[in-house]
Scaffold this motif. Structure first.
Motif, short mmCIF file in Angstrom:
data_model
loop_
_atom_site.label_atom_id
_atom_site.label_comp_id
_atom_site.label_asym_id
_atom_site.label_seq_id
_atom_site.Cartn_x
_atom_site.Cartn_y
_atom_site.Cartn_z
N THR A 81 1.00 -1.15 -0.02
CA THR A 81 0.15 0.15 0.12
C THR A 81 0.90 1.42 -0.04
O THR A 81 0.70 2.09 -0.85
N LEU A 82 1.96 1.25 0.84
CA LEU A 82 2.70 2.36 1.04
C LEU A 82 3.72 2.53 -0.39
O LEU A 82 3.99 3.60 -0.85
N ARG A 83 4.20 1.41 -0.72
CA ARG A 83 5.01 1.59 -2.11
C ARG A 83 4.13 2.19 -3.24
O ARG A 83 4.72 2.70 -4.15
N ALA A 84 2.90 2.01 -3.21
CA ALA A 84 1.89 2.50 -4.22
C ALA A 84 1.88 4.05 -4.16
O ALA A 84 1.34 4.63 -5.24
N GLN A 85 2.26 4.60 -3.18
CA GLN A 85 2.13 6.04 -2.85
C GLN A 85 3.32 6.75 -3.54
O GLN A 85 4.20 6.58 -3.13
N ASP A 86 2.74 7.65 -4.49
CA ASP A 86 3.74 8.44 -5.06
C ASP A 86 4.39 9.98 -4.74
O ASP A 86 5.46 10.13 -4.84
N ASN A 87 3.47 10.09 -3.74
CA ASN A 87 3.95 11.53 -3.00
C ASN A 87 4.61 11.39 -1.43
O ASN A 87 4.47 12.34 -1.00
N ILE A 88 5.15 10.24 -1.13
CA ILE A 88 5.91 10.20 0.15
C ILE A 88 7.05 9.52 0.13
O ILE A 88 7.65 9.01 -0.96
N TYR A 127 -2.36 9.90 6.31
CA TYR A 127 -2.13 10.95 5.50
C TYR A 127 -2.71 12.14 6.55
O TYR A 127 -2.20 13.40 6.55
N TYR A 128 -3.63 11.81 7.37
CA TYR A 128 -4.08 12.80 8.40
C TYR A 128 -2.97 13.26 9.43
O TYR A 128 -2.75 14.52 9.60
N ASN A 153 -0.50 14.92 7.49
CA ASN A 153 -0.40 16.49 7.28
C ASN A 153 -1.05 17.40 8.38
O ASN A 153 -1.17 18.63 8.19
N ASN A 154 -1.17 16.77 9.38
CA ASN A 154 -1.37 17.72 10.68
C ASN A 154 -0.34 17.19 11.98
O ASN A 154 -0.61 16.66 12.87
N TRP A 155 0.91 17.61 11.62
CA TRP A 155 1.88 17.21 12.23
C TRP A 155 1.88 17.87 13.70
O TRP A 155 2.53 17.16 14.62
N ASP A 156 1.34 18.90 13.80
CA ASP A 156 1.19 19.40 15.32
C ASP A 156 0.48 18.43 16.25
O ASP A 156 0.98 17.99 17.46
#
Length: 320
Positions: free
Chosen positions: A182-189, A277-278, A281-284
């Motif tokens: 699943t993670l290897r299929a993600q292009d933006n990470i 992704y949540y 993208n919400n690193w705080d």
């Protein structure tokens, strides 16, 4: 307290690679007077007792004994006739479980401890009180090393594909393989993913492994066979990396709390990417969980704390 500590793996070539065999002994031996006995060919506990300068208060068979081959569990040491309470650390239930349970029962052990959250089942099968003794992490290896976070997510270790284990060892099918795919299929990470059932790609040393965790914003953890929470969970949190883990067995929910010191996703992975992704993208929000895990795990989940717990269990037997 004086303890005859029977464990063939402690401080051996095997434990150079798998240091969890050493961790508990090293901490426990600072709290109690331990007589370490490592002969896996032992046929009589009397032989081990003769090596003790004084009569022990407890006889303990460590996880290294329960990692032995099948013939070890055909032996009868008649522990119930010796007059000394005995404790066995039930380990690796995916191997020879019936034989191990029968070994504990026929030898008359006083108590079972295990990191597998099936204590009620093992107690019912043997008639012996069974207590949870979780694994832990070494804070001298796993801590915030100040490494630059160059990966969004990481994972390393055995894939534990179901075909390699006895039926029922995992309640999910090939979860680690599916997570990697699943993670290897993600292009933006950016990711560090080298999970494999081959030892070839694995990180060679504990120090390098700890550094790699510290270089990742998040790291994956899923249970070992029979839902065992391994030291990996605590290693991640101690390293100031966000712990992403699959569904947590009830016995561990006091230690691992979703949204407090870890992020829990469903075993079927139906919410995995949404949660991934949540929090990315919400690193705080992620940093609050990371800090809580770091503080909790260093304060409560080291091998020192597990040795204290084992000592408490043994004291209860002695006081009976």
């Amino acid at each position: 307290m004086k303890v005859l500590y029977i464990d063939p793996a402690v401080h051996t070539p095997k434990s150079n690679t798998y240091q969890h065999y050493n961790y508990l002994f090293d901490q426990f031996s600072q709290m109690a007077e331990c007589y370490l006995y490592r002969d896996e060919s032992m046929t009589s506990v009397v032989d081990a007792l003769r090596m003790c300068p004084e009569k022990p208060d407890v006889i303990y068979f460590g996880m290294g004994w329960f990692a032995l081959k099948k013939p070890a569990f055909a032996k009868n040491f008649n522990l119930d006739k010796i007059g000394i309470p005995s404790v066995g650390y039930l380990f690796k239930p995916q191997n020879f479980l019936d034989e191990k349970l029968n070994f504990l029962k026929t030898n008359g052990f006083s108590q079972i401890v295990t990191s597998v959250p099936l204590t009620e089942e093992y107690e019912a099968a043997t008639g012996i009180p069974c207590n949870l003794l979780p694994q832990a992490s070494d804070p001298s290896v796993f801590y915030d090393r100040g490494e630059e976070k160059i990966y969004d997510v990481g994972f390393s270790g055995a894939l534990h594909d179901n075909k390699l284990y006895v039926e029922g060892a995992f309640r999910t099918i090939n979860i680690r393989s599916r997570l990697q795919e699943t993670l290897r299929a993600q292009d933006n990470i950016t990711s560090f993913l080298n999970g494999s059932d081959s030892t070839q790609p694995r990180i060679p040393t504990y120090d390098e492994y700890a550094r790699k965790i510290n270089q990742c914003k998040m790291w994956l953890a899923t249970p070992a066979p029979f839902e065992e929470v391994t030291g990996r969970y605590y290693e991640i949190g101690m390293s100031k990396t966000l712990l992403l883990c699959s569904e947590i067995k009830e016995q561990y929910k006091k230690d691992l709390q979703d949204g407090v010191n870890c992020v829990e996703f469903k075993d079927d992975l139906s919410d995995f990417l949404d949660k991934f992704y949540y929090y990315l993208n919400n690193w705080d929000e992620s940093e609050k969980i990371i800090q809580r895990a770091h503080d909790d795990f260093h304060a409560k989940h080291t091998w020192y704390h597990r040795a204290q717990l084992l000592k408490t269990y043994m004291e209860g037997l002695i006081n009976e």
